[in-house]
Design a protein around this motif. Structure first.
Motif, PDB file in Angstrom:
ATOM      1  N   GLY A  24       0.790  -1.226   0.000  1.00  0.00           N
ATOM      2  CA  GLY A  24       0.000   0.000   0.000  1.00  0.00           C
ATOM      3  C   GLY A  24       0.821   1.274   0.000  1.00  0.00           C
ATOM      4  N   ARG A  25       2.130   1.154   0.143  1.00  0.00           N
ATOM      5  CA  ARG A  25       3.019   2.317   0.064  1.00  0.00           C
ATOM      6  C   ARG A  25       3.529   2.425  -1.370  1.00  0.00           C
ATOM      7  NH1 ARG A  25       4.574   4.009   5.418  1.00  0.00           N
ATOM      8  NH2 ARG A  25       5.162   5.903   4.320  1.00  0.00           N
ATOM      9  N   TRP A  26       3.967   3.620  -1.737  1.00  0.00           N
ATOM     10  CA  TRP A  26       4.374   3.895  -3.114  1.00  0.00           C
ATOM     11  C   TRP A  26       5.872   4.073  -3.209  1.00  0.00           C
ATOM     12  CZ3 TRP A  26       0.864   4.313  -7.293  1.00  0.00           C
ATOM     13  CH2 TRP A  26      -0.462   4.039  -6.924  1.00  0.00           C
ATOM     14  N   GLU A  27       6.420   3.726  -4.388  1.00  0.00           N
ATOM     15  CA  GLU A  27       7.859   3.789  -4.626  1.00  0.00           C
ATOM     16  C   GLU A  27       8.115   4.060  -6.102  1.00  0.00           C
ATOM     17  OE1 GLU A  27       9.613  -0.042  -3.826  1.00  0.00           O
ATOM     18  OE2 GLU A  27       8.457  -1.014  -5.409  1.00  0.00           O
ATOM     19  N   PHE A  28       9.386   4.314  -6.391  1.00  0.00           N
ATOM     20  CA  PHE A  28       9.840   4.359  -7.768  1.00  0.00           C
ATOM     21  C   PHE A  28      10.243   2.939  -8.143  1.00  0.00           C
ATOM     22  CE2 PHE A  28      10.739   8.528  -5.928  1.00  0.00           C
ATOM     23  CZ  PHE A  28       9.925   9.285  -6.740  1.00  0.00           C
ATOM     24  N   PRO A  29      10.006   2.515  -9.391  1.00  0.00           N
ATOM     25  CA  PRO A  29      10.350   1.147  -9.769  1.00  0.00           C
ATOM     26  C   PRO A  29      11.858   0.919  -9.695  1.00  0.00           C
ATOM     27  CG  PRO A  29       9.763   2.447 -11.697  1.00  0.00           C
ATOM     28  CD  PRO A  29       9.466   3.296 -10.501  1.00  0.00           C
ATOM     29  N   GLY A  31      15.108  -2.069  -8.031  1.00  0.00           N
ATOM     30  CA  GLY A  31      15.435  -3.209  -7.182  1.00  0.00           C
ATOM     31  C   GLY A  31      16.910  -3.309  -6.914  1.00  0.00           C
ATOM     32  N   LYS A  32      17.326  -4.491  -6.535  1.00  0.00           N
ATOM     33  CA  LYS A  32      18.703  -4.725  -6.106  1.00  0.00           C
ATOM     34  C   LYS A  32      19.642  -4.934  -7.287  1.00  0.00           C
ATOM     35  CE  LYS A  32      17.311  -6.815  -1.790  1.00  0.00           C
ATOM     36  NZ  LYS A  32      17.214  -8.046  -1.016  1.00  0.00           N
ATOM     37  N   VAL A  33      20.898  -4.542  -7.067  1.00  0.00           N
ATOM     38  CA  VAL A  33      21.970  -4.820  -8.021  1.00  0.00           C
ATOM     39  C   VAL A  33      22.462  -6.238  -7.757  1.00  0.00           C
ATOM     40  CG1 VAL A  33      24.266  -4.142  -8.815  1.00  0.00           C
ATOM     41  CG2 VAL A  33      22.643  -2.389  -8.072  1.00  0.00           C
ATOM     42  N   GLU A  34      22.458  -7.065  -8.781  1.00  0.00           N
ATOM     43  CA  GLU A  34      22.956  -8.429  -8.661  1.00  0.00           C
ATOM     44  C   GLU A  34      24.471  -8.439  -8.848  1.00  0.00           C
ATOM     45  OE1 GLU A  34      21.085 -10.888  -7.746  1.00  0.00           O
ATOM     46  OE2 GLU A  34      19.157  -9.856  -7.934  1.00  0.00           O
ATOM     47  N   PRO A  35      25.164  -9.463  -8.326  1.00  0.00           N
ATOM     48  CA  PRO A  35      26.613  -9.546  -8.517  1.00  0.00           C
ATOM     49  C   PRO A  35      26.987  -9.466  -9.995  1.00  0.00           C
ATOM     50  CG  PRO A  35      25.879 -11.188  -6.925  1.00  0.00           C
ATOM     51  CD  PRO A  35      24.635 -10.568  -7.519  1.00  0.00           C
ATOM     52  N   GLY A  36      27.982  -8.653 -10.298  1.00  0.00           N
ATOM     53  CA  GLY A  36      28.460  -8.499 -11.665  1.00  0.00           C
ATOM     54  C   GLY A  36      27.727  -7.444 -12.478  1.00  0.00           C
ATOM     55  N   GLU A  37      26.675  -6.828 -11.931  1.00  0.00           N
ATOM     56  CA  GLU A  37      25.930  -5.793 -12.650  1.00  0.00           C
ATOM     57  C   GLU A  37      26.404  -4.406 -12.242  1.00  0.00           C
ATOM     58  OE1 GLU A  37      21.390  -7.156 -13.500  1.00  0.00           O
ATOM     59  OE2 GLU A  37      21.812  -6.584 -11.440  1.00  0.00           O
ATOM     60  N   THR A  38      26.347  -3.483 -13.185  1.00  0.00           N
ATOM     61  CA  THR A  38      26.512  -2.076 -12.853  1.00  0.00           C
ATOM     62  C   THR A  38      25.153  -1.552 -12.396  1.00  0.00           C
ATOM     63  OG1 THR A  38      25.917  -1.294 -15.057  1.00  0.00           O
ATOM     64  CG2 THR A  38      28.268  -1.811 -14.669  1.00  0.00           C
ATOM     65  N   ASP A  39      25.146  -0.350 -11.824  1.00  0.00           N
ATOM     66  CA  ASP A  39      23.883   0.271 -11.440  1.00  0.00           C
ATOM     67  C   ASP A  39      22.940   0.357 -12.635  1.00  0.00           C
ATOM     68  OD1 ASP A  39      24.970   0.605  -8.905  1.00  0.00           O
ATOM     69  OD2 ASP A  39      25.210   2.782  -9.094  1.00  0.00           O
ATOM     70  N   ALA A  40      23.462   0.808 -13.774  1.00  0.00           N
ATOM     71  CA  ALA A  40      22.628   0.985 -14.969  1.00  0.00           C
ATOM     72  C   ALA A  40      22.092  -0.349 -15.476  1.00  0.00           C
ATOM     73  CB  ALA A  40      23.419   1.696 -16.067  1.00  0.00           C
ATOM     74  N   GLN A  41      22.912  -1.385 -15.481  1.00  0.00           N
ATOM     75  CA  GLN A  41      22.446  -2.699 -15.924  1.00  0.00           C
ATOM     76  C   GLN A  41      21.344  -3.227 -15.009  1.00  0.00           C
ATOM     77  OE1 GLN A  41      26.270  -4.600 -15.783  1.00  0.00           O
ATOM     78  NE2 GLN A  41      26.541  -4.513 -18.009  1.00  0.00           N
ATOM     79  N   ALA A  42      21.523  -3.046 -13.702  1.00  0.00           N
ATOM     80  CA  ALA A  42      20.523  -3.512 -12.741  1.00  0.00           C
ATOM     81  C   ALA A  42      19.199  -2.781 -12.944  1.00  0.00           C
ATOM     82  CB  ALA A  42      21.032  -3.315 -11.318  1.00  0.00           C
ATOM     83  N   LEU A  43      19.273  -1.473 -13.128  1.00  0.00           N
ATOM     84  CA  LEU A  43      18.046  -0.699 -13.287  1.00  0.00           C
ATOM     85  C   LEU A  43      17.331  -1.051 -14.593  1.00  0.00           C
ATOM     86  CD1 LEU A  43      16.294   1.229 -11.820  1.00  0.00           C
ATOM     87  CD2 LEU A  43      17.593   3.109 -12.789  1.00  0.00           C
ATOM     88  N   ALA A  44      18.084  -1.252 -15.658  1.00  0.00           N
ATOM     89  CA  ALA A  44      17.487  -1.660 -16.930  1.00  0.00           C
ATOM     90  C   ALA A  44      16.800  -3.018 -16.775  1.00  0.00           C
ATOM     91  CB  ALA A  44      18.545  -1.702 -18.024  1.00  0.00           C
ATOM     92  N   ARG A  45      17.440  -3.965 -16.101  1.00  0.00           N
ATOM     93  CA  ARG A  45      16.843  -5.292 -15.876  1.00  0.00           C
ATOM     94  C   ARG A  45      15.578  -5.178 -15.036  1.00  0.00           C
ATOM     95  NH1 ARG A  45      17.016  -7.886 -11.529  1.00  0.00           N
ATOM     96  NH2 ARG A  45      18.935  -6.912 -10.764  1.00  0.00           N
ATOM     97  N   GLU A  46      15.645  -4.407 -13.959  1.00  0.00           N
ATOM     98  CA  GLU A  46      14.483  -4.257 -13.078  1.00  0.00           C
ATOM     99  C   GLU A  46      13.295  -3.629 -13.816  1.00  0.00           C
ATOM    100  OE1 GLU A  46      13.819  -5.280 -10.057  1.00  0.00           O
ATOM    101  OE2 GLU A  46      15.777  -6.030  -9.450  1.00  0.00           O
ATOM    102  N   CYS A  47      13.549  -2.655 -14.683  1.00  0.00           N
ATOM    103  CA  CYS A  47      12.452  -2.033 -15.440  1.00  0.00           C
ATOM    104  C   CYS A  47      11.824  -3.021 -16.418  1.00  0.00           C
ATOM    105  CB  CYS A  47      12.938  -0.773 -16.147  1.00  0.00           C
ATOM    106  SG  CYS A  47      13.200   0.617 -15.010  1.00  0.00           S
ATOM    107  N   ARG A  48      12.643  -3.905 -17.012  1.00  0.00           N
ATOM    108  CA  ARG A  48      12.080  -4.958 -17.880  1.00  0.00           C
ATOM    109  C   ARG A  48      11.201  -5.899 -17.056  1.00  0.00           C
ATOM    110  NH1 ARG A  48      17.311  -5.199 -19.759  1.00  0.00           N
ATOM    111  NH2 ARG A  48      17.654  -7.129 -18.640  1.00  0.00           N
ATOM    112  N   GLU A  49      11.695  -6.318 -15.882  1.00  0.00           N
ATOM    113  CA  GLU A  49      10.965  -7.275 -15.052  1.00  0.00           C
ATOM    114  C   GLU A  49       9.699  -6.671 -14.438  1.00  0.00           C
ATOM    115  OE1 GLU A  49      15.013  -9.660 -13.663  1.00  0.00           O
ATOM    116  OE2 GLU A  49      13.828  -8.583 -12.162  1.00  0.00           O
ATOM    117  N   GLU A  50       9.791  -5.459 -13.919  1.00  0.00           N
ATOM    118  CA  GLU A  50       8.679  -4.851 -13.186  1.00  0.00           C
ATOM    119  C   GLU A  50       7.673  -4.127 -14.072  1.00  0.00           C
ATOM    120  OE1 GLU A  50       9.902  -2.291 -10.019  1.00  0.00           O
ATOM    121  OE2 GLU A  50      11.091  -3.851  -9.053  1.00  0.00           O
ATOM    122  N   LEU A  51       8.155  -3.569 -15.189  1.00  0.00           N
ATOM    123  CA  LEU A  51       7.307  -2.704 -16.015  1.00  0.00           C
ATOM    124  C   LEU A  51       7.139  -3.188 -17.448  1.00  0.00           C
ATOM    125  CD1 LEU A  51       8.853   0.698 -14.880  1.00  0.00           C
ATOM    126  CD2 LEU A  51       6.799  -0.413 -13.958  1.00  0.00           C
TER     127      LEU A  51
END
Length: 131
Positions: A24-29, A31-51
């Motif tokens: 019930g609380r709101w956030e920006f889409p 998630g976590k950075v997985e081992p071997g990922e850069t911040d940008a790679q993690a965010l791109a992956r999370e946006c594919r998975e979540e959105l």
């Protein structure tokens, strides 16, 4: 990592469905950075998975926000939706596009609140296309 996705002067906010203390609380889409990922790679992956969209990760927004009693930090970036994609709530219970005057209309997770405070100045200059 989290994404500030802005289209036509509105930012995408997502409502958590779990865990119970965050439901019930709101956030920006994002998630976590997985081992071997850069911040940008993690965010791109999370946006594919979540959105279900591909994004180009851009500039940082706001400071690092400490999480988990200082064992982690939230880093937020502007993200541009590519290829005319339309975000869908694949892992959240709801989504809303909020204008600057609507930012306080949802109960944000505490970690996202410092980023929300940064947004009014940004909303006019990024994401000038239709959703």
């Amino acid at each position: 990592m989290a994404a500030v996705i802005v289209i036509d002067g509105r930012v995408l906010a997502c409502e958590r469905s779990a865990p119970p203390e965050a439901a019930g609380r709101w956030e920006f889409p994002g998630g976590k950075v997985e081992p071997g990922e850069t911040d940008a790679q993690a965010l791109a992956r999370e946006c594919r998975e979540e959105l279900g969209v591909r994004v180009r990760v851009g500039a940082r927004v706001g400071p690092d926000v400490p999480l988990a009693r200082g064992r982690a930090v939230l880093r937020v970036f502007v993200a541009e939706v590519l290829d005319g994609g339309v975000p869908r709530a694949l892992e959240h219970s709801a989504m809303r596009w909020l204008a600057a005057g609507e930012l306080n209309s949802v109960p944000w997770l505490p970690a996202d609140e410092p980023i929300v405070a940064e947004l009014p100045a940004l909303l006019g200059g990024i994401g000038e296309r239709s959703a």
